[in-house]
Design an enzyme around this catalytic site. Structure first.
Site, PDB file in Angstrom:
ATOM      1  N   THR A   1       1.146  -1.109   0.201  1.00  0.00           N
ATOM      2  CA  THR A   1      -0.188   0.135  -0.270  1.00  0.00           C
ATOM      3  C   THR A   1       1.043   1.276   0.346  1.00  0.00           C
ATOM      4  O   THR A   1       0.883   1.795   1.008  1.00  0.00           O
ATOM      5  CB  THR A   1      -0.506   0.135   1.397  1.00  0.00           C
TER       6      THR A   1
ATOM      7  N   CYS B   1      -1.774   7.024  -2.930  1.00  0.00           N
ATOM      8  CA  CYS B   1      -3.289   8.012  -2.763  1.00  0.00           C
ATOM      9  C   CYS B   1      -3.106   8.669  -3.853  1.00  0.00           C
ATOM     10  O   CYS B   1      -4.194   8.667  -4.122  1.00  0.00           O
ATOM     11  CB  CYS B   1      -3.734   8.363  -1.224  1.00  0.00           C
ATOM     12  N   THR B   2      -2.623   9.873  -3.874  1.00  0.00           N
ATOM     13  CA  THR B   2      -2.428  10.373  -4.934  1.00  0.00           C
ATOM     14  C   THR B   2      -2.393  10.068  -6.550  1.00  0.00           C
ATOM     15  O   THR B   2      -3.328  10.816  -7.225  1.00  0.00           O
ATOM     16  CB  THR B   2      -1.699  11.584  -4.663  1.00  0.00           C
TER      17      THR B   2
ATOM     18  N   THR C   1       0.148  14.054   7.464  1.00  0.00           N
ATOM     19  CA  THR C   1      -0.129  12.240   7.904  1.00  0.00           C
ATOM     20  C   THR C   1       1.019  11.947   9.142  1.00  0.00           C
ATOM     21  O   THR C   1       1.368  12.809   9.751  1.00  0.00           O
ATOM     22  CB  THR C   1       0.630  11.633   6.262  1.00  0.00           C
ATOM     23  N   ASN C   2       0.570  10.844   9.653  1.00  0.00           N
ATOM     24  CA  ASN C   2       1.461  10.135  10.709  1.00  0.00           C
ATOM     25  C   ASN C   2       3.535  11.109  10.714  1.00  0.00           C
ATOM     26  O   ASN C   2       4.500  10.996  11.317  1.00  0.00           O
ATOM     27  CB  ASN C   2       1.843   8.999  10.597  1.00  0.00           C
TER      28      ASN C   2
ATOM     29  N   THR D   1       6.093  15.470  -4.088  1.00  0.00           N
ATOM     30  CA  THR D   1       5.352  14.341  -4.229  1.00  0.00           C
ATOM     31  C   THR D   1       5.756  13.691  -5.095  1.00  0.00           C
ATOM     32  O   THR D   1       5.871  13.596  -6.490  1.00  0.00           O
ATOM     33  CB  THR D   1       4.083  14.793  -4.571  1.00  0.00           C
ATOM     34  N   GLY D   2       6.119  12.020  -5.225  1.00  0.00           N
ATOM     35  CA  GLY D   2       6.658  11.658  -6.732  1.00  0.00           C
ATOM     36  C   GLY D   2       5.599  10.592  -7.331  1.00  0.00           C
ATOM     37  O   GLY D   2       5.206  10.445  -7.978  1.00  0.00           O
TER      38      GLY D   2
ATOM     39  N   ARG E   1       1.238  19.771   2.669  1.00  0.00           N
ATOM     40  CA  ARG E   1       0.415  19.517   3.344  1.00  0.00           C
ATOM     41  C   ARG E   1       0.353  20.708   4.348  1.00  0.00           C
ATOM     42  O   ARG E   1       0.720  21.562   4.501  1.00  0.00           O
ATOM     43  CB  ARG E   1       1.046  18.524   4.108  1.00  0.00           C
TER      44      ARG E   1
ATOM     45  N   ASN F   1      -8.125  10.944   0.728  1.00  0.00           N
ATOM     46  CA  ASN F   1      -6.521  10.200   1.021  1.00  0.00           C
ATOM     47  C   ASN F   1      -6.353   8.688   1.604  1.00  0.00           C
ATOM     48  O   ASN F   1      -5.790   7.750   1.443  1.00  0.00           O
ATOM     49  CB  ASN F   1      -5.311  10.518   1.050  1.00  0.00           C
TER      50      ASN F   1
END
Length: 486
Positions: free
Chosen positions: A256, A289-290, A319-320, A347-348, A370, A453
């Site tokens: 994931t 997710c993106t 996010t965490n 972001t990739g 973010r 997301n």
């Protein structure tokens, strides 16, 4: 005493019809393993009010509220047919039947549902193991438990984690029971501490404590031919993820997170058909997710208009991976307090699109911001096209893709002036196009795509799991390829 107003009469009429529909919906599910929906809104565990709301929801799709008088006759006929496991969209059936001339409803349904009449192919249950139990892991558990009750295809058998204390299983169960973002678990949860089992809606989930993915004997727990979903993010290349395959009882592995190296990145609805039974595809990735949020939209836009270049800017929930308060972080900017700042980061996802759609190789750039929200993000797709476009035509096309195409579970469409991020919480779609925000000028197009997301992405992961497990229910009526929509 005065007569009831037309409005109240209409409401009472709707209630009467919805209450007649409830036992029919339940009968189809209980006796035939058939799940019904209204334009993708599942009619599972619903009330009469939920049914009315689902019919009203149709106005967002077909520009009118769907009358219950049109769907109730369909349900009455469906319970008379000997149907097998399927997902049947009553809204689409009603819409299509309205276009048919000279055919009665029974013969239309027999023609449309021929493949699943007289039983069809029954789903053989497939064991699933979650390796890790964080934000995505717990949502996957919720969905798997619901899907097992719905179709019986996937079975969550175990969760593997590192033990963090004597009360570990109690805390894991509590986190499954309560979620600050997604609310309470829909059902009951209890714990058998002696056997280290969490019972969720009658499903026994074996907690397995291990830090070595290669040494677990799943067969000793009665688990075999299992699909392991690794949601730890600890390993992302083939060598690391293949450790799972060394454990007894494991057949496939799904990551994931974006896969590295030669691990195939799958966006369900776009390239899941590329998955093979070859050894190389025993380990695959569900991308990010993106990537899931933007790839289906990019595909249909490219197929119709041609994309020469684009930039993707994601406005992403924290996010965490970020810090709650300012502290050291190995990455730039992410060390700053997540709930207090907008944080510009990389972001990739833009580059990862080409792993699912090779035609986008070198065409996209991307960044992420973010923001201080816990869930639901937005991608802004800034695209240069091969041809000039009109806003209304693009929106109409995307709206029809969301209702009539085989990407309707990936692409949703909204057209409301008051939609904000919390309204998309719990969306099961990969992405939701915000039609009012669309900008078109010449051959330049800007699309705004919302996506949950966490939950939307988790549903995409489950679709992959069901696909490789051979337990994905067939959706009726059949849908068009987006390129066939004119």
């Amino acid at each position: 005493m005065t007569d009831a107003t037309p409005t109240s009469n209409d409401w009472n009429h709707k209630l009467t019809l919805a209450q007649e529909m409830l036992p029919l919906i339940s009968q189809l599910h209980r006796e035939n393993n058939v799940v019904t929906s209204i334009y993708g809104r599942l009619l599972v565990g619903v009330t009469d009010i939920d049914i009315i709301k689902a019919h009203r929801y149709a106005r967002r799709i077909v520009e009118r509220e769907l009358p219950l008088d049109e769907t109730l006759p369909i349900l009455r006929e469906l319970v008379q047919l000997n149907l097998g496991t399927a997902s049947i969209d009553l809204g689409r059936l009603a819409k299509n039947f309205a276009r048919v001339e000279g055919q009665n409803l029974r013969s239309y349904l027999e023609e449309e549902l021929g493949e699943v009449i007289n039983g069809g192919d029954e789903l053989q249950p497939r064991d699933v193991v979650l390796y890790g139990f964080g934000r995505i892991g717990r949502l996957l558990a919720r969905i798997l438990i619901a899907r097992e009750a719905m179709y019986g295809g996937v079975r969550l058998r175990a969760v593997v984690v590192r033990k963090k204390g004597s009360d570990d299983i109690l805390k894991r169960a509590s986190l499954l029971r309560r979620d600050s973002v997604h609310g309470a678990f829909n059902g009951t949860i209890s714990v058998d501490e002696d056997k280290e089992i969490i019972w969720a809606n009658g499903t026994p989930i074996q907690m397995i404590y291990s830090d070595d993915p290669a040494s677990i004997d799943y067969t000793s727990y009665g688990i075999d031919n299992a699909i392991v979903v690794d949601n730890t993010g600890r390993w992302r290349d083939r060598a690391g993820l293949s450790q799972h395959l060394e454990s007894s009882g494991v057949d496939r592995v799904v990551l994931t997170a974006p896969g590295k190296g030669d691990v195939r990145n799958i966006v369900y609805g776009v390239n899941h058909g590329d998955i093979t039974t070859e050894e190389s595809d025993r380990v695959i990735s569900a991308a990010s997710c993106t990537t899931n949020g933007i790839t289906p939209v990019l595909k249909v836009i490219n197929d119709r208009y041609g994309v020469t270049h684009g930039h993707v800017e994601t406005v992403h929930a924290y996010t965490n991976d970020q810090n709650l308060a300012d502290n050291y972080h190995k990455g730039p900017r992410r060390g700053r307090a997540a709930a207090l700042n907008m944080v510009l980061t990389e972001t990739g996802a833009a580059k990862a699109v080409s792993k699912a759609l090779p035609e986008f190789e070198g065409k996209l750039t991307g960044n992420a911001i973010r923001v201080p929200t816990p869930d639901v993000s937005m991608a802004v797709l800034n695209l240069d096209l091969d041809k000039e476009v009109d806003k209304d035509e693009v929106n109409d096309f995307l709206r029809r893709v969301s209702t009539d195409s085989n990407l309707r579970q990936q692409i949703d469409y909204i057209n409301s002036p008051d939609i904000v991020s919390t309204d998309l919480l719990g969306s099961t779609h990969a992405g939701v196009v915000d039609g009012l925000a669309t900008i078109a000028s010449g051959n330049h197009l800007v699309l705004y795509v919302w996506y949950d997301n966490e939950y939307g992405y988790s549903n995409q992961v489950i679709r992959i799991v069901e696909e490789i497990g051979g337990v994905r229910p067939t959706i009726y009526p059949a849908r068009k390829d987006p390129q066939e929509i004119r």
